[in-house]
Motif scaffolding. Sequence first.
Motif, PDB file in Angstrom:
ATOM      1  N   LEU A 202      -0.715  12.414  -7.478  1.00  0.00           N
ATOM      2  CA  LEU A 202      -2.101  12.209  -6.610  1.00  0.00           C
ATOM      3  C   LEU A 202      -1.676  11.661  -4.797  1.00  0.00           C
ATOM      4  N   ASN A 203      -2.647  12.485  -4.819  1.00  0.00           N
ATOM      5  CA  ASN A 203      -2.207  12.545  -2.810  1.00  0.00           C
ATOM      6  C   ASN A 203      -3.296  11.555  -1.871  1.00  0.00           C
ATOM      7  N   TYR A 204      -2.917  10.302  -2.299  1.00  0.00           N
ATOM      8  CA  TYR A 204      -3.548   8.846  -1.167  1.00  0.00           C
ATOM      9  C   TYR A 204      -2.434   8.354  -0.561  1.00  0.00           C
ATOM     10  N   SER A 205      -3.164   8.381   0.514  1.00  0.00           N
ATOM     11  CA  SER A 205      -2.384   7.751   1.982  1.00  0.00           C
ATOM     12  C   SER A 205      -2.243   5.778   1.747  1.00  0.00           C
ATOM     13  N   PRO A 206      -1.422   5.933   2.636  1.00  0.00           N
ATOM     14  CA  PRO A 206      -1.624   4.439   2.115  1.00  0.00           C
ATOM     15  C   PRO A 206      -2.990   3.883   2.812  1.00  0.00           C
ATOM     16  N   GLU A 207      -3.493   4.158   3.951  1.00  0.00           N
ATOM     17  CA  GLU A 207      -4.815   3.810   4.195  1.00  0.00           C
ATOM     18  C   GLU A 207      -6.434   3.899   3.314  1.00  0.00           C
ATOM     19  N   GLN A 208      -5.704   4.600   2.258  1.00  0.00           N
ATOM     20  CA  GLN A 208      -7.290   5.164   1.284  1.00  0.00           C
ATOM     21  C   GLN A 208      -6.873   4.071  -0.267  1.00  0.00           C
ATOM     22  N   ILE A 209      -6.285   3.221   0.088  1.00  0.00           N
ATOM     23  CA  ILE A 209      -5.842   2.750  -0.840  1.00  0.00           C
ATOM     24  C   ILE A 209      -5.986   0.953  -0.405  1.00  0.00           C
TER      25      ILE A 209
ATOM     26  N   ARG B  60       1.213  -0.868   0.016  1.00  0.00           N
ATOM     27  CA  ARG B  60       0.140   0.173  -0.132  1.00  0.00           C
ATOM     28  C   ARG B  60       0.992   0.990   0.495  1.00  0.00           C
ATOM     29  N   GLU B  61       2.011   1.076   0.378  1.00  0.00           N
ATOM     30  CA  GLU B  61       3.265   2.450   1.005  1.00  0.00           C
ATOM     31  C   GLU B  61       3.312   2.160  -1.122  1.00  0.00           C
ATOM     32  N   ALA B  62       3.773   1.196  -1.512  1.00  0.00           N
ATOM     33  CA  ALA B  62       4.496   1.415  -2.597  1.00  0.00           C
ATOM     34  C   ALA B  62       3.334   2.486  -3.437  1.00  0.00           C
ATOM     35  N   ILE B  63       2.487   1.711  -3.665  1.00  0.00           N
ATOM     36  CA  ILE B  63       1.280   2.097  -4.308  1.00  0.00           C
ATOM     37  C   ILE B  63       1.063   3.714  -4.339  1.00  0.00           C
ATOM     38  N   SER B  64       1.179   3.675  -3.186  1.00  0.00           N
ATOM     39  CA  SER B  64       1.216   5.247  -2.587  1.00  0.00           C
ATOM     40  C   SER B  64       1.487   6.332  -3.122  1.00  0.00           C
ATOM     41  N   LYS B  65       3.502   5.998  -3.521  1.00  0.00           N
ATOM     42  CA  LYS B  65       4.547   6.798  -4.013  1.00  0.00           C
ATOM     43  C   LYS B  65       4.299   6.346  -5.260  1.00  0.00           C
ATOM     44  N   LYS B  66       3.595   5.267  -5.974  1.00  0.00           N
ATOM     45  CA  LYS B  66       3.270   5.595  -7.276  1.00  0.00           C
ATOM     46  C   LYS B  66       2.439   6.343  -7.930  1.00  0.00           C
ATOM     47  N   PHE B  67       0.908   6.401  -6.862  1.00  0.00           N
ATOM     48  CA  PHE B  67       0.128   7.739  -7.491  1.00  0.00           C
ATOM     49  C   PHE B  67       0.996   8.563  -7.365  1.00  0.00           C
ATOM     50  N   LYS B  68       1.878   9.358  -6.244  1.00  0.00           N
ATOM     51  CA  LYS B  68       2.141  10.008  -5.936  1.00  0.00           C
ATOM     52  C   LYS B  68       3.170  10.811  -7.635  1.00  0.00           C
TER      53      LYS B  68
END
Length: 400
Positions: A87-94, A74-82
């Motif tokens: 996009l600013n999605y925190s890991p909790e939003q993924i 979820r951290e890696a996806i959050s970084k990918k979105f950024k």
Amino acid sequence: MEYLANRVLKMSESETLAMTRIARELKAQGKDIISLSIGEPDFNTPEEVKNYAKQAIDDNWTHYPPVPGYPELREAISKKFKRDNNLNYSPEQIIVSTGAKQSIYQVVMSLVNPDDEVIIPAPYWVSYKEIVKVAEGKCVFIKTTLENDFKVTPAQLEAAITNKTKLIMFSSPSNPTGMLYSKDELKGIADMLSRHKNVFVMADEIYEHINFQGKHESLAQFDKIKEQVITINGVAKGFAMTGWRLGYIGAPLAIAKACDKLQGQVTSATCSIAQRAAIKAMEMNPKTSKDIISMRNKFKERRDMMFHLLQEIPGVKTRLPQGAFYFFPEVNSYFGKKYDKYTINDSNDLTMYLLYEANVALVPGAAFGDDNCIRFSYATSNELLVEAIKRIKNALSKLQ
Ligand code: PMP
Ligand code: GLU
């Protein structure tokens, strides 16, 4: 049969998967079928992703993962979105699920009550409307045209909004049309949506990396509607990882939590090894990854070749798709024609005719909400594409 629940009786089989099944059955009977039906890259999963997954097995990543996905993923996806989409999605939003299909299912199930209206511009991807049906929502379709690149305008969307509208669903790059919404077009949609705060939008971006136009644009980039947008993505298309079954959402926190709760009662989480593999995929930067770039270049080469080949078939009208790996040409000039025992009245008849007379499997446009068209997936080798078009051209020339 009547003992089965209405929700299953009323639901249609996925027509993309049905055509793929029929093509497989005919092949097993020894027929020389070329399948341009399923939307699946013919490439293999990148080596570095496979190696990471092999290591994950050896390292015993074999227990139940957390329901929404491993924190590292979820951290890696959050970084990918950024990194890729700003996009600013925190890991909790993924929330990570078993394919983007399950992600979409959970979003619809989390938002749509019986009789809520869901606006779906047509042509649309086959499963949207069936998932809405399962949720007992009401689909409201908006017809778009080939002349407008099958794109919907903010005014068309706004005219379809009522006090029962809950959700809008669309994909860009689009399956089945291959068209993209530009930043300006998305901004127009965002401006309109900012006046309708009770309406949510599911932006399906699973073909993000198969874009021949330039930079991918996300709807969620417009801050004023950020709380209304659910971004869908996954590893199937851009990373040639269809069989790993891994998709994800970035969403407002309450929606992410609802999907998490639902998933905890349905699948518990997606496969641990697929999740480890996806961490590697997320680390691949689309600007520099040789694998992503070379797949995209190959698709572009095929797109250009297919465009040229399709234009040589009389009565087939097409635009140049800008992304994904589909053509969705208009073929209705063949309706009303006959050959041998076949009479062609609609896109289903034409698809069946081409399956049995040309031995090429396609998907009828009716499955995507436009009966004038037929879908070609060009995610296969140049040789097979050339041969398929030759066969189709020959079969169509027999129709009188
Ligand atoms: N959205 C679109 C537009 C698709 O074409 C597909 C097909 N794969 C999906 C979602 C589902 O993807 P997945 O294989 O990850 O379930
Ligand atoms: N999305 C692909 C398609 O449209 C794969 C099959 C499916 O899941 O529908 O062909």
